[in-house]
Design a protein around this motif. Structure first.
Motif, PDB file in Angstrom:
ATOM      1  N   LEU A  83       0.813  -1.214   0.000  1.00 29.02           N
ATOM      2  CA  LEU A  83       0.000   0.000   0.000  1.00 29.02           C
ATOM      3  C   LEU A  83       0.845   1.263   0.000  1.00 29.02           C
ATOM      4  CD1 LEU A  83      -2.389  -1.006   2.938  1.00 29.02           C
ATOM      5  CD2 LEU A  83      -2.820  -1.373   0.501  1.00 29.02           C
ATOM      6  N   VAL A  84       0.452   2.228  -0.827  1.00 25.78           N
ATOM      7  CA  VAL A  84       0.913   3.604  -0.697  1.00 25.78           C
ATOM      8  C   VAL A  84      -0.318   4.411  -0.321  1.00 25.78           C
ATOM      9  CG1 VAL A  84       2.029   5.578  -1.780  1.00 25.78           C
ATOM     10  CG2 VAL A  84       2.663   3.254  -2.483  1.00 25.78           C
ATOM     11  N   LEU A  85      -0.287   5.010   0.866  1.00 24.83           N
ATOM     12  CA  LEU A  85      -1.463   5.681   1.414  1.00 24.83           C
ATOM     13  C   LEU A  85      -1.188   7.164   1.614  1.00 24.83           C
ATOM     14  CD1 LEU A  85      -2.325   3.116   4.249  1.00 24.83           C
ATOM     15  CD2 LEU A  85      -3.137   3.112   1.877  1.00 24.83           C
ATOM     16  N   THR A  86      -2.086   8.006   1.129  1.00 25.86           N
ATOM     17  CA  THR A  86      -1.942   9.441   1.355  1.00 25.86           C
ATOM     18  C   THR A  86      -3.060   9.947   2.255  1.00 25.86           C
ATOM     19  OG1 THR A  86      -3.323  10.463  -0.387  1.00 25.86           O
ATOM     20  CG2 THR A  86      -1.161   9.578  -1.054  1.00 25.86           C
ATOM     21  N   GLY A  87      -2.769  11.018   2.978  1.00 25.31           N
ATOM     22  CA  GLY A  87      -3.763  11.654   3.827  1.00 25.31           C
ATOM     23  C   GLY A  87      -3.196  12.920   4.431  1.00 25.31           C
ATOM     24  N   ARG A  88      -4.101  13.821   4.810  1.00 26.04           N
ATOM     25  CA  ARG A  88      -3.667  15.082   5.410  1.00 26.04           C
ATOM     26  C   ARG A  88      -3.430  14.967   6.911  1.00 26.04           C
ATOM     27  NH1 ARG A  88      -7.483  18.408   5.736  1.00 26.04           N
ATOM     28  NH2 ARG A  88      -9.174  17.003   5.125  1.00 26.04           N
TER      29      ARG A  88
ATOM     30  N   GLN B 215       1.772  -4.639   9.863  1.00 24.08           N
ATOM     31  CA  GLN B 215       1.923  -5.973  10.435  1.00 24.08           C
ATOM     32  C   GLN B 215       1.499  -7.053   9.446  1.00 24.08           C
ATOM     33  OE1 GLN B 215       0.315  -6.242  14.500  1.00 24.08           O
ATOM     34  NE2 GLN B 215       0.220  -4.004  14.526  1.00 24.08           N
ATOM     35  N   GLN B 216       0.792  -6.628   8.361  1.00 21.95           N
ATOM     36  CA  GLN B 216       0.327  -7.567   7.344  1.00 21.95           C
ATOM     37  C   GLN B 216       1.095  -7.437   6.032  1.00 21.95           C
ATOM     38  OE1 GLN B 216      -3.961  -5.971   8.298  1.00 21.95           O
ATOM     39  NE2 GLN B 216      -4.189  -7.817   7.101  1.00 21.95           N
ATOM     40  N   VAL B 217       1.336  -6.182   5.607  1.00 19.81           N
ATOM     41  CA  VAL B 217       1.921  -5.931   4.287  1.00 19.81           C
ATOM     42  C   VAL B 217       2.878  -4.752   4.352  1.00 19.81           C
ATOM     43  CG1 VAL B 217      -0.098  -6.818   3.027  1.00 19.81           C
ATOM     44  CG2 VAL B 217       0.000  -4.391   3.661  1.00 19.81           C
ATOM     45  N   GLU B 218       3.576  -4.502   3.247  1.00 18.79           N
ATOM     46  CA  GLU B 218       4.418  -3.318   3.148  1.00 18.79           C
ATOM     47  C   GLU B 218       3.532  -2.086   2.961  1.00 18.79           C
ATOM     48  OE1 GLU B 218       7.786  -3.115   3.390  1.00 18.79           O
ATOM     49  OE2 GLU B 218       7.730  -5.233   3.942  1.00 18.79           O
ATOM     50  N   VAL B 219       3.787  -1.045   3.755  1.00 19.52           N
ATOM     51  CA  VAL B 219       2.960   0.165   3.707  1.00 19.52           C
ATOM     52  C   VAL B 219       3.856   1.394   3.664  1.00 19.52           C
ATOM     53  CG1 VAL B 219       1.132   1.502   4.808  1.00 19.52           C
ATOM     54  CG2 VAL B 219       1.199  -0.987   5.115  1.00 19.52           C
ATOM     55  N   LEU B 220       3.543   2.318   2.759  1.00 18.24           N
ATOM     56  CA  LEU B 220       4.231   3.607   2.686  1.00 18.24           C
ATOM     57  C   LEU B 220       3.211   4.712   2.904  1.00 18.24           C
ATOM     58  CD1 LEU B 220       6.761   5.338   2.040  1.00 18.24           C
ATOM     59  CD2 LEU B 220       6.035   5.278  -0.365  1.00 18.24           C
ATOM     60  N   PRO B 221       3.240   5.396   4.063  1.00 13.81           N
ATOM     61  CA  PRO B 221       2.339   6.520   4.287  1.00 13.81           C
ATOM     62  C   PRO B 221       2.941   7.822   3.766  1.00 13.81           C
ATOM     63  CG  PRO B 221       3.499   6.006   6.318  1.00 13.81           C
ATOM     64  CD  PRO B 221       4.013   5.046   5.274  1.00 13.81           C
TER      65      PRO B 221
ATOM     66  N   GLY C  87       9.682  10.563  -5.556  1.00 10.35           N
ATOM     67  CA  GLY C  87      10.560   9.956  -4.565  1.00 10.35           C
ATOM     68  C   GLY C  87      10.098   8.620  -4.033  1.00 10.35           C
ATOM     69  N   LEU C  88       9.157   7.970  -4.710  1.00 12.98           N
ATOM     70  CA  LEU C  88       8.713   6.655  -4.233  1.00 12.98           C
ATOM     71  C   LEU C  88       9.899   5.697  -4.162  1.00 12.98           C
ATOM     72  CD1 LEU C  88       5.327   6.145  -6.156  1.00 12.98           C
ATOM     73  CD2 LEU C  88       5.638   6.624  -3.717  1.00 12.98           C
ATOM     74  N   PRO C  89      10.107   5.069  -3.013  1.00 18.98           N
ATOM     75  CA  PRO C  89      11.285   4.202  -2.837  1.00 18.98           C
ATOM     76  C   PRO C  89      11.137   2.869  -3.558  1.00 18.98           C
ATOM     77  CG  PRO C  89       9.926   4.138  -0.880  1.00 18.98           C
ATOM     78  CD  PRO C  89       9.301   5.163  -1.781  1.00 18.98           C
ATOM     79  N   ALA C  90      12.236   2.175  -3.677  1.00 14.94           N
ATOM     80  CA  ALA C  90      12.234   0.845  -4.290  1.00 14.94           C
ATOM     81  C   ALA C  90      11.236  -0.036  -3.558  1.00 14.94           C
ATOM     82  CB  ALA C  90      13.633   0.237  -4.225  1.00 14.94           C
ATOM     83  N   GLY C  91      10.493  -0.787  -4.315  1.00 14.28           N
ATOM     84  CA  GLY C  91       9.467  -1.631  -3.746  1.00 14.28           C
ATOM     85  C   GLY C  91       8.081  -1.037  -3.851  1.00 14.28           C
ATOM     86  N   PHE C  92       8.016   0.276  -4.061  1.00 15.06           N
ATOM     87  CA  PHE C  92       6.724   0.953  -4.187  1.00 15.06           C
ATOM     88  C   PHE C  92       6.584   1.688  -5.519  1.00 15.06           C
ATOM     89  CE2 PHE C  92       7.277   0.660   0.420  1.00 15.06           C
ATOM     90  CZ  PHE C  92       6.049   0.165   0.802  1.00 15.06           C
ATOM     91  N   GLU C  93       7.663   1.729  -6.305  1.00 18.33           N
ATOM     92  CA  GLU C  93       7.623   2.525  -7.533  1.00 18.33           C
ATOM     93  C   GLU C  93       6.812   1.859  -8.642  1.00 18.33           C
ATOM     94  OE1 GLU C  93      11.308  -0.032  -8.132  1.00 18.33           O
ATOM     95  OE2 GLU C  93      10.145   0.837  -6.487  1.00 18.33           O
ATOM     96  N   LYS C  94       6.606   0.547  -8.555  1.00 11.00           N
ATOM     97  CA  LYS C  94       5.820  -0.159  -9.568  1.00 11.00           C
ATOM     98  C   LYS C  94       4.410  -0.359  -9.040  1.00 11.00           C
ATOM     99  CE  LYS C  94       9.788  -2.517 -11.604  1.00 11.00           C
ATOM    100  NZ  LYS C  94      10.413  -3.828 -11.943  1.00 11.00           N
ATOM    101  N   LEU C  95       3.441   0.191  -9.749  1.00 10.54           N
ATOM    102  CA  LEU C  95       2.061   0.179  -9.268  1.00 10.54           C
ATOM    103  C   LEU C  95       1.169  -0.721 -10.099  1.00 10.54           C
ATOM    104  CD1 LEU C  95       1.317   3.933  -8.479  1.00 10.54           C
ATOM    105  CD2 LEU C  95       1.912   2.126  -6.877  1.00 10.54           C
ATOM    106  N   THR C  96       0.262  -1.397  -9.414  1.00  9.01           N
ATOM    107  CA  THR C  96      -0.776  -2.175 -10.078  1.00  9.01           C
ATOM    108  C   THR C  96      -2.069  -1.383 -10.164  1.00  9.01           C
ATOM    109  OG1 THR C  96       0.193  -4.143  -9.075  1.00  9.01           O
ATOM    110  CG2 THR C  96      -1.992  -4.388 -10.064  1.00  9.01           C
TER     111      THR C  96
END
Length: 253
Positions: A29-34, A48-54, A71-80
């Motif tokens: 998950l890549v999650l955005t929020g204010r 605790q379940q998956v890789e998450v980037l807030p 600036g998305l780091p390795a592991g998050f730069e490829k999106l489905t």
């Protein structure tokens, strides 16, 4: 390699429900929020379940969106997948009584924020190719007028047409686009619209059995997990209790 989904507006409502649904299925998950505290709490729980980037940011801030996505780091730069969920309605007054600042906020969030996320992430989705998905959160308000909808409904009509136009431009890339159009749904969205008035919120949903955020999350998960040759162009989702009103007619007295 796990599939990765980018979800805007993940700190409540549909966005939070989507984060939980996709995490349960093993998606990164890549999650955005204010709201930083809420976002970090959700990210810590789901990590605790998956890789998450807030990513603490406002989708209205183009420069912040550009920095974060570049600036998305390795592991998050490829999106489905991309879920353009961030959006809001402000107020229910008729147009002559509305605050112009509220109108501008709705346009900046529902229209500009959505197009920022889409354009900046398109190269990554195209690089994934076949099976990648964009789900835009529209609304039945973009299809059917009602008093007090004014700019909100117009912004969601934009989302609908933008989604169709994207389908044309993405032909041959394998990237799918869906405009999901909820009707009466119970979430913090309405509390924001009513300026925090809990009594108005409660009255809106009393006895109506409205759609729940989890219902929308399940629907989005189904859309994104269709066979790669299937595109759901648009989908309206309403509770059984909700239907359409008749035309308004002003009569001479």
């Amino acid at each position: 390699m796990a599939s990765t989904v980018f979800i805007t507006g993940a700190t409540s409502g549909f966005g939070e429900a989507c984060a939980r649904r996709f995490a349960a299925a093993g998606w990164s998950l890549v999650l955005t929020g204010r709201r930083e505290e809420r976002l970090q709490a959700l990210a810590s729980e789901l990590a605790q379940q998956v890789e998450v980037l807030p990513l603490v940011l406002d989708v209205r801030d183009r420069a912040a969106m550009e920095r974060a996505i570049d600036g998305l780091p390795a592991g998050f730069e490829k999106l489905t997948g991309l879920i353009n969920n961030a959006g809001l309605a402000l107020g229910t007054d008729p147009a002559p009584k509305c605050d112009l600042d509220d109108w501008e906020t709705m346009v900046d969030t529902n229209v500009k924020g959505l197009i920022y996320a889409t354009r900046l992430l398109l190269p990554r989705l195209i690089a994934h190719g076949r099976g990648a998905s964009i789900v835009n959160l529209g609304s039945v308000a973009g299809n059917y007028p009602y008093p007090g909808s004014h700019v909100y409904g117009a912004s969601k009509a934009f989302v609908g047409q933008f989604s169709l136009n994207l389908r044309c431009d993405l032909q041959g890339t394998g990237v799918r686009v869906t405009n999901l159009e909820p009707g009466l749904c119970e979430s913090e969205f309405s509390l924001v619209r009513f300026g925090g008035d809990q009594s108005k919120y409660d009255a809106t949903y009393a006895g109506a059995e409205p759609v729940q955020p989890q219902d929308i999350a399940d629907t989005i998960f189904w859309i994104m997990n269709q066979p790669a040759h299937i595109n759901i162009n648009r989908l309206e989702v309403m509770p059984v209790s909700q239907s359409w009103a008749g035309f308004a007619i002003e009569r001479n007295r």
